[in-house]
Write an enzyme that holds these catalytic residues in place. Structure first.
Site, PDB file in Angstrom:
ATOM      1  N   HIS A 171     -14.502 -27.937 -11.505  1.00 55.94           N
ATOM      2  CA  HIS A 171     -15.501 -28.470 -10.812  1.00 55.94           C
ATOM      3  C   HIS A 171     -15.611 -29.850 -10.657  1.00 55.94           C
ATOM      4  CE1 HIS A 171     -17.866 -24.153 -10.511  1.00 55.94           C
ATOM      5  NE2 HIS A 171     -16.895 -24.092 -10.105  1.00 55.94           N
ATOM      6  N   GLU A 210      19.144  17.521   4.223  1.00 56.02           N
ATOM      7  CA  GLU A 210      17.830  17.767   3.503  1.00 56.02           C
ATOM      8  C   GLU A 210      16.881  18.476   4.570  1.00 56.02           C
ATOM      9  OE1 GLU A 210      15.579  14.099   2.399  1.00 56.02           O
ATOM     10  OE2 GLU A 210      17.587  13.310   1.553  1.00 56.02           O
ATOM     11  N   ARG A 228      -7.949 -23.956  -6.283  1.00 50.34           N
ATOM     12  CA  ARG A 228      -8.704 -22.674  -5.945  1.00 50.34           C
ATOM     13  C   ARG A 228      -8.188 -21.734  -5.292  1.00 50.34           C
ATOM     14  NH1 ARG A 228     -12.323 -22.002  -0.701  1.00 50.34           N
ATOM     15  NH2 ARG A 228     -13.976 -20.521  -1.375  1.00 50.34           N
ATOM     16  N   GLY A 232      14.582   8.339  -2.115  1.00 49.16           N
ATOM     17  CA  GLY A 232      13.691   7.297  -1.908  1.00 49.16           C
ATOM     18  C   GLY A 232      13.392   7.437  -0.360  1.00 49.16           C
ATOM     19  N   HIS A 279      -8.048 -17.796  -6.809  1.00 49.87           N
ATOM     20  CA  HIS A 279      -8.435 -16.594  -5.851  1.00 49.87           C
ATOM     21  C   HIS A 279      -7.453 -15.691  -5.876  1.00 49.87           C
ATOM     22  CE1 HIS A 279     -12.325 -17.975  -3.663  1.00 49.87           C
ATOM     23  NE2 HIS A 279     -12.166 -18.749  -4.948  1.00 49.87           N
ATOM     24  N   ASN A 325     -13.068 -16.588   1.298  1.00 53.66           N
ATOM     25  CA  ASN A 325     -11.366 -17.302   1.388  1.00 53.66           C
ATOM     26  C   ASN A 325     -11.481 -17.946   2.737  1.00 53.66           C
ATOM     27  OD1 ASN A 325     -10.739 -16.461  -1.137  1.00 53.66           O
ATOM     28  ND2 ASN A 325      -9.823 -14.619  -0.616  1.00 53.66           N
ATOM     29  N   ASP A 336      -7.404  23.459   4.079  1.00 53.20           N
ATOM     30  CA  ASP A 336      -8.826  22.970   3.848  1.00 53.20           C
ATOM     31  C   ASP A 336      -9.635  23.473   5.002  1.00 53.20           C
ATOM     32  OD1 ASP A 336     -11.086  21.665   3.437  1.00 53.20           O
ATOM     33  OD2 ASP A 336     -10.219  19.686   3.705  1.00 53.20           O
TER      34      ASP A 336
END
Length: 617
Positions: A190, A381, A60, A365, A64, A92, A536
């Protein structure tokens, strides 16, 4: 605690990762960990010999896992302070057998550290558990990698119920690439396991809401079940396949044919011609094809949404996103408390912290290179024009200082930045998301790379799509992450060309609302390099969906905002957030932030763990 049935609670994954089986094969670890299958099988055998009823929960658990985000081991992850994981979703909470997976993983880490994924361990353990109780066996293609995201709501919201009819079941399976035969075959699982009364008691006492019984269930069986299950019973458990629930066989189909399937979803198999034919054929043929069919469907299911290649990760411990659980267990609490302190004094710091994480990940990255100071021989940077307006470095430095006292030399600056960005957004009523940790800090930071690689407010859609795509982010990520403009301020020079000289002829941008242009001209005069305005207006301190409203009204501040209306997919997303009152934005934003936070990360022995975030060691 006995297990619930494993298949009625299969998951309809609305945002399933695209199925990608490339790179998977039987014997994937032949050279890197040749004893993997033997180790998992021996571990599983040990536990099943002690508790045979663990077979059903292990099977199971694999279901899941695969039906939420694909077979990526996300069901194994524990919740963290900032995120509730799938494991804690109500369906769960009855899962068992995690100790089997953990024990097998521990043995594999000793044999071949960092090689075998938790998701592969789970797929093998499910197969072995079934085989060990006289069930079928099947080849398990390996090569899955582990997902870094596990969200309770995705399990809770998408789970079908034990009351599903055939149409719903067919839709659920079909959405995952499984057909009607797979549905009826996998339902055969089952034949093992137990279920709580509440999963089927409505069939006994209140089927149509009138205190009636389900007419599709055998009356004698109903009477038998009523003896065990009283109304409102939430604790009693019963066998799903009475008499042989510990043995994997074909008795389940016999029960279904006699209208004694425990769940409405079992009874549904008799309402469709194809599934009814399969049920009856297994009786007539004494189950001659069931074991073969079950193995084939399990192989098919085990390939749903797998992560391969460089996607995901190979977890050291199957239960945690918390990379520092043992080495610095309070890392998330320390970063959050530090961020909370600064945000409480200056809420406007949230936007710069989020922006800083963006600017870090888009250059070399997510390696903390944006935090490094320039040196005599190198401009970093941080000094590039787009980064000169960054703020919030003191938050990162303060969190790092606190962590160096708690666990010196353990937590990277890049991880601190990723956590602080998440916490800053959450603290101003925005979403939260799990932050996979384990980044290491880069040693290189070059000004020209930031100037060249960062997206600009002047970019059109084609340029934006290319920039994001180069980093592995798609068009949806682009429009979702643009929603971060719901907070923060901007200098006039970032958009003044739209007001005064759009095409170099002293004209205004025709794609910007005229009334908004006139409003902005009051604040921003030509060549103004000091004034700042809200991105905004009215809610720039609160993380919400107003940004999409502004964009839809042609009042996005930047050319890059207006670009979202020039593409069909991004325009649809903008308008959908208005029509749905932003119902998916928080969830989408979190998912895209997790994805962005994995760009170009340094792990293992790459990079370093800086003692001070602004300086190399």
């Amino acid at each position: 605690m006995a297990t619930l049935k494993f298949l009625s609670f299969l998951i309809l994954q609305l945002f399933l990762i695209a199925n990608n089986c490339e790179g998977m094969e039987v014997g994937f670890y032949k050279k890197t960990c040749p004893n993997v299958e033997e180790i998992v099988k021996e571990t599983t055998k040990h536990y099943i010999s002690i508790a045979p009823t663990l077979a059903a929960p292990l099977l199971r658990m694999h279901f899941h896992d695969c039906f939420v985000r694909g077979c990526d081991g996300s069901v194994l992850l524990n919740s963290t302070k900032g995120n509730k994981a799938e494991k804690d979703a109500i369906p769960n909470q009855s899962l068992r057998g995690f100790q089997v997976i953990d024990a097998a993983k521990s043995a594999l880490e000793k044999e071949c550290p960092g090689i075998v994924s938790c998701s592969d361990v789970l797929a093998l353990a499910a197969r072995d558990a079934v085989s060990l109780i006289n069930g079928p066996t099947w080849p398990v293609p390996l090569g899955r990698r582990d997902g870094r995201v596990s969200i309770l709501s995705e399990a809770s919201k998408n789970l079908p119920t034990p009351f599903d009819n055939f149409t719903t079941l067919k839709t659920t399976f079909g959405a995952l690439g499984l057909n009607v035969k797979d549905l009826v075959v996998l339902s055969g699982g089952h034949t093992i396991g137990m279920s709580h009364c509440f999963s089927f008691s409505s069939r006994l006492y209140n089927f149509a809401g009138k205190g009636d019984m389900d007419p599709n269930m055998d009356q004698n069986y109903i009477n038998h079940l009523k003896i065990k299950c009283k109304p409102g019973d939430v604790t009693t458990i019963v066998e799903m396949d009475p008499g042989s629930f510990k043995s994997f066989d074909t008795d389940y189909y016999s029960m279904v044919s006699k209208r004694r399937g425990l769940f409405a979803s079992d009874a549904a198999l008799l309402t469709d011609t194809q599934t009814k034919h399969y049920v009856l054929s297994q009786l007539n043929q004494h189950g001659s094809t069931f074991f073969k069919d079950f193995g084939e469907s399990m192989v098919k299911m085990g390939q749903i949404g797998v992560l391969t290649g460089n996607a995901g990760e190979i977890r050291k411990h199957c239960v945690e996103v918390g990379f520092y659980k043992k080495t610095c267990p309070n890392v998330e609490a320390i970063v959050k408390e530090t961020t909370k302190h600064y945000i409480s004094i200056a809420p406007t710091l949230a936007a710069p912290l989020l922006r800083m994480h963006f600017h870090d990940c888009f250059v070399r990255g997510c390696d903390g290179s944006v935090l490094l100071n320039s040196t005599k021989g190198n401009k970093a940077e941080k000094d590039a024009i787009p980064n000169q307006s960054l703020r919030g470095f003191q938050v990162i430095d303060a969190a790092k200082s606190a962590l160096e006292k708690e666990c010196p030399g353990v937590v990277s600056c890049s991880d601190i930045l990723a956590l602080a960005a998440r916490d800053a957004v959450s603290l101003i009523n925005g979403p939260t998301w799990p932050v996979p940790l384990g980044r290491r800090d880069g040693r290189v930071s070059i000004l020209s790379e930031a100037s060249k690689n960062l997206p600009t407010p002047f970019d059109n859609f084609t340029t934006l799509k290319t920039t994001f795509g180069t980093l592995g982010l798609n068009v949806k990520d682009l429009v979702v992450l643009s929603g971060g403009h719901t907070i923060g301020m901007s200098h006039c020079f970032s958009f003044s060309s739209r007001l005064y000289n759009f095409t170099g002829k002293g004209d205004m941008d025709p794609n910007m609302d005229q009334d908004y242009i006139n409003h902005l001209k009051i604040k921003c005069k030509p060549a103004d390099v000091t004034t700042i305005v809200e991105m905004d207006p009215g809610s720039f301190k609160s993380f919400d969906t107003d940004y999409y409203s502004m964009v839809s009204k042609r009042r996005g501040l930047f050319t890059s905002d207006a670009a979202l209306l020039t593409d069909t997919q991004t325009k649809h997303y903008v308008l959908s957030q208005l029509n749905q009152h932003g119902s998916t934005f928080f969830k989408d934003f979190g998912e895209s932030m997790v994805k962005m936070g994995q760009i170009g990360v340094l792990t293992g022995k790459a990079g370093e763990i800086r003692k001070h975030c602004a300086f190399r060691n």
